[in-house]
Design a protein around this motif. Structure first.
Motif, PDB file in Angstrom:
ATOM      1  N   MET A   9     -56.810  14.963  65.656  1.00 27.23           N
ATOM      2  CA  MET A   9     -57.025  16.361  65.353  1.00 27.23           C
ATOM      3  C   MET A   9     -56.393  17.212  66.449  1.00 27.23           C
ATOM      4  SD  MET A   9     -60.872  16.697  63.929  1.00 27.23           S
ATOM      5  CE  MET A   9     -61.653  15.647  65.134  1.00 27.23           C
ATOM      6  N   TYR A  10     -55.969  18.376  66.045  1.00 24.51           N
ATOM      7  CA  TYR A  10     -55.467  19.315  67.033  1.00 24.51           C
ATOM      8  C   TYR A  10     -55.787  20.737  66.583  1.00 24.51           C
ATOM      9  CZ  TYR A  10     -51.425  20.295  64.032  1.00 24.51           C
ATOM     10  OH  TYR A  10     -50.616  20.662  62.996  1.00 24.51           O
ATOM     11  N   ASP A  11     -55.781  21.654  67.529  1.00 24.29           N
ATOM     12  CA  ASP A  11     -56.120  23.049  67.272  1.00 24.29           C
ATOM     13  C   ASP A  11     -54.840  23.816  66.962  1.00 24.29           C
ATOM     14  OD1 ASP A  11     -56.956  25.695  67.320  1.00 24.29           O
ATOM     15  OD2 ASP A  11     -58.201  25.432  69.115  1.00 24.29           O
ATOM     16  N   ARG A  12     -54.680  24.218  65.703  1.00 21.10           N
ATOM     17  CA  ARG A  12     -53.474  24.940  65.299  1.00 21.10           C
ATOM     18  C   ARG A  12     -53.349  26.286  66.002  1.00 21.10           C
ATOM     19  NH1 ARG A  12     -53.443  24.990  58.992  1.00 21.10           N
ATOM     20  NH2 ARG A  12     -51.789  26.475  59.383  1.00 21.10           N
ATOM     21  N   SER A  13     -54.455  26.866  66.428  1.00 20.42           N
ATOM     22  CA  SER A  13     -54.372  28.150  67.128  1.00 20.42           C
ATOM     23  C   SER A  13     -53.748  27.981  68.512  1.00 20.42           C
ATOM     24  CB  SER A  13     -55.753  28.800  67.235  1.00 20.42           C
ATOM     25  OG  SER A  13     -56.605  28.052  68.078  1.00 20.42           O
ATOM     26  N   VAL A  14     -53.795  26.775  69.061  1.00 18.95           N
ATOM     27  CA  VAL A  14     -53.196  26.484  70.368  1.00 18.95           C
ATOM     28  C   VAL A  14     -51.774  25.939  70.201  1.00 18.95           C
ATOM     29  CG1 VAL A  14     -53.363  25.052  72.437  1.00 18.95           C
ATOM     30  CG2 VAL A  14     -55.429  26.036  71.437  1.00 18.95           C
TER      31      VAL A  14
ATOM     32  N   ASP B  75     -48.155  25.437  63.959  1.00 16.55           N
ATOM     33  CA  ASP B  75     -47.936  24.562  62.805  1.00 16.55           C
ATOM     34  C   ASP B  75     -46.896  23.507  63.149  1.00 16.55           C
ATOM     35  OD1 ASP B  75     -49.733  25.858  61.135  1.00 16.55           O
ATOM     36  OD2 ASP B  75     -48.239  27.323  60.489  1.00 16.55           O
TER      37      ASP B  75
END
Length: 98
Positions: free
Chosen positions: A1-6, A9
């Motif tokens: 998982m990763y944070d798209r806001s950081v 895309d």
């Protein structure tokens, strides 16, 4: 998982039919984003005799492609990284070959 806001895309590079997830993580790390590991075993997998990762010579060639083509390393640096990858994966083997 990763944070798209950081990270934004990002998608798997479909040019490669092996190690897409590893290339994905190398791409994230090239952006100088800090990644933290988790030492807990969260999943296991089995490599069957006819799976993509069962042929060790093809596995070495595909790892060379990861470093040389996807990451743009010269041939020597690519082989050094392949060697290091092989050594590290041998020491931390957590899967069962069938």
């Amino acid at each position: 998982m990763y944070d798209r806001s950081v990270i934004g895309d990002l998608y798997f590079d479909e040019t490669y039919n092996r190690h897409e997830d590893y290339i994905f993580w190398l791409t994230i790390l090239k952006r100088e984003i800090v990644a933290k590991g988790n030492h807990n075993v969260l999943a296991t997998y089995v490599i069957h005799s006819n799976s993509k990762n069962s042929n060790k010579s093809k596995l070495v060639k595909s790892m060379y492609r990861v470093y040389h083509e996807s990451q743009g390393f010269n041939w020597l640096k690519s082989w050094i990284y392949v060697f290091r990858y092989a050594l590290y994966s041998k020491r931390t083997k957590t899967h069962v070959d069938l």
